[in-house]
Design a protein around this motif. Sequence first.
Motif, PDB file in Angstrom:
ATOM      1  N   ARG A 150       0.637  -1.423  -0.137  1.00 10.64           N
ATOM      2  CA  ARG A 150      -0.025   0.013   0.088  1.00 10.64           C
ATOM      3  C   ARG A 150       0.759   0.885   0.377  1.00 10.64           C
ATOM      4  O   ARG A 150       0.150   2.141   0.745  1.00 10.64           O
ATOM      5  CB  ARG A 150      -0.881   0.475   1.288  1.00 10.64           C
ATOM      6  CG  ARG A 150      -2.112  -1.427   1.421  1.00 10.64           C
ATOM      7  CD  ARG A 150      -2.715  -1.222   2.719  1.00 10.64           C
ATOM      8  NE  ARG A 150      -3.884   0.276   2.446  1.00 10.64           N
ATOM      9  CZ  ARG A 150      -4.633   0.297   3.166  1.00 10.64           C
ATOM     10  NH1 ARG A 150      -5.011  -0.201   4.331  1.00 10.64           N
ATOM     11  NH2 ARG A 150      -5.306   1.829   3.168  1.00 10.64           N
ATOM     12  N   SER A 151       2.601   0.978  -0.777  1.00  7.69           N
ATOM     13  CA  SER A 151       2.577   1.989  -0.071  1.00  7.69           C
ATOM     14  C   SER A 151       2.596   2.656  -2.166  1.00  7.69           C
ATOM     15  O   SER A 151       1.705   3.263  -2.401  1.00  7.69           O
ATOM     16  CB  SER A 151       4.594   1.963   0.310  1.00  7.69           C
ATOM     17  OG  SER A 151       4.894   0.841  -0.763  1.00  7.69           O
ATOM     18  N   THR A 152       4.100   2.775  -2.165  1.00  6.77           N
ATOM     19  CA  THR A 152       4.996   3.035  -3.737  1.00  6.77           C
ATOM     20  C   THR A 152       5.124   2.046  -4.666  1.00  6.77           C
ATOM     21  O   THR A 152       5.556   1.223  -4.099  1.00  6.77           O
ATOM     22  CB  THR A 152       5.309   4.336  -4.096  1.00  6.77           C
ATOM     23  OG1 THR A 152       6.723   3.640  -3.977  1.00  6.77           O
ATOM     24  CG2 THR A 152       4.907   5.449  -2.702  1.00  6.77           C
ATOM     25  N   VAL A 153       5.131   1.918  -6.086  1.00  9.53           N
ATOM     26  CA  VAL A 153       5.631   1.346  -7.213  1.00  9.53           C
ATOM     27  C   VAL A 153       6.853   1.129  -6.992  1.00  9.53           C
ATOM     28  O   VAL A 153       7.553  -0.254  -6.945  1.00  9.53           O
ATOM     29  CB  VAL A 153       5.499   1.654  -8.631  1.00  9.53           C
ATOM     30  CG1 VAL A 153       6.024   0.409  -9.909  1.00  9.53           C
ATOM     31  CG2 VAL A 153       3.709   2.211  -8.487  1.00  9.53           C
ATOM     32  N   MET A 154       7.869   2.244  -6.306  1.00  4.06           N
ATOM     33  CA  MET A 154       9.359   1.486  -6.838  1.00  4.06           C
ATOM     34  C   MET A 154       9.467   1.486  -5.320  1.00  4.06           C
ATOM     35  O   MET A 154      10.718   0.614  -5.567  1.00  4.06           O
ATOM     36  CB  MET A 154       9.933   3.854  -7.007  1.00  4.06           C
ATOM     37  CG  MET A 154       9.214   4.183  -8.048  1.00  4.06           C
ATOM     38  SD  MET A 154       9.612   3.129  -9.333  1.00  4.06           S
ATOM     39  CE  MET A 154      12.043   2.777  -9.520  1.00  4.06           C
ATOM     40  N   PHE A 155       8.818   1.852  -4.335  1.00  7.93           N
ATOM     41  CA  PHE A 155       9.498   0.909  -2.859  1.00  7.93           C
ATOM     42  C   PHE A 155       9.350  -0.237  -2.974  1.00  7.93           C
ATOM     43  O   PHE A 155       9.548  -1.468  -2.233  1.00  7.93           O
ATOM     44  CB  PHE A 155       8.059   2.011  -1.510  1.00  7.93           C
ATOM     45  CG  PHE A 155       8.900   1.774  -0.434  1.00  7.93           C
ATOM     46  CD1 PHE A 155      10.232   1.926  -0.872  1.00  7.93           C
ATOM     47  CD2 PHE A 155       8.406   1.225   0.376  1.00  7.93           C
ATOM     48  CE1 PHE A 155      10.546   1.803   1.336  1.00  7.93           C
ATOM     49  CE2 PHE A 155       8.422   0.852   1.245  1.00  7.93           C
ATOM     50  CZ  PHE A 155      10.216   0.849   1.939  1.00  7.93           C
ATOM     51  N   PHE A 156       8.361  -0.771  -3.716  1.00  6.30           N
ATOM     52  CA  PHE A 156       7.708  -2.361  -3.610  1.00  6.30           C
ATOM     53  C   PHE A 156       8.853  -3.074  -4.795  1.00  6.30           C
ATOM     54  O   PHE A 156       8.702  -3.904  -4.135  1.00  6.30           O
ATOM     55  CB  PHE A 156       5.861  -2.298  -4.257  1.00  6.30           C
ATOM     56  CG  PHE A 156       5.580  -3.433  -4.975  1.00  6.30           C
ATOM     57  CD1 PHE A 156       4.632  -4.649  -3.266  1.00  6.30           C
ATOM     58  CD2 PHE A 156       6.005  -3.811  -5.995  1.00  6.30           C
ATOM     59  CE1 PHE A 156       4.754  -5.874  -3.741  1.00  6.30           C
ATOM     60  CE2 PHE A 156       5.910  -5.568  -6.849  1.00  6.30           C
ATOM     61  CZ  PHE A 156       4.838  -6.273  -5.613  1.00  6.30           C
TER      62      PHE A 156
END
Length: 300
Positions: free
Chosen positions: A204-210
Amino acid sequence: MADKVTGNHLEKQESHSSGSNPNGPNPVNLRGGGNYGYDLRNPMAHIHTDNEARLPAFGGEFQPGLYRPVEARKFANPAPLGLSAFALTTFVLSAVNLGARDISAPNIAVPLAFGYGGLVQLLAGMWEMAVGNTFGATALSSYGGFWIAYGILLTPNWNIIGEGGPYRNAAAEAIDPHMHESAVGLFLTGWFIFTTILLLCTLRSTVMFFLLFFTLDLAFLMLACGHYAVDNGASTAAGMLTKAGGGFGMIAAFLAWYNAFAGIADSSNSFFLIPVFHFPWSEKGREVRLARAATRESRA
């Protein structure tokens, strides 16, 4: 919707003002601890305001979930330091796993594993603990410990897993001369499991973090399977799996640098800010959709 901070939690309350901003909530209400510019519902957002001459850094905060407001924090954001330490050490070892420039011995990764990926990342994790970020403290400290342990594993002349090691079992080695490969595979499998746990916390964060944790997870899995393949006598498959692990590790290294840059760059030191792409189902993603819907309604 506006955010109200109560203790360590966020409560949402409906705005009773008929003249509310159609472009979304007031950015001031989304912040904690003065002019730090962190979105309380998702710290992976950079808040732009018209009254700030120098925009604060987007954060790259190592906290994928709801973020407690920063109150009188005396520490700088430690996440970019930990991400950079992880990135460089992973980059070098992944280059070796890929066979770059015909390098096959990973000895060059040992000093980085001890000094930068290990010690510095561990310190960054402890600083994340000091600012109250449980996820960042757990992740950075753990991977700092991983690099120290892996550096010990690869240290020349210590020979922990090879012939002459302190736990050598000559009888077992006579039966299976490659059993240490499975031992290293188990070591990497444990880190694959741990990374999977962290991966689930980034949904549930960001694409780059995931993607950082996703590619790192695959790197651990490929490398572990590569060691198992050697023990099973499948040397060709082991080589392919090791190179696959090196490839995913290389991608993870550059994603870590990407997130680190997102945490360092602001309008005072960079001409541009890089996007981190919020998931549509994240708090920030829903906020953007609601703001766009409100804008369309106001124009209709």
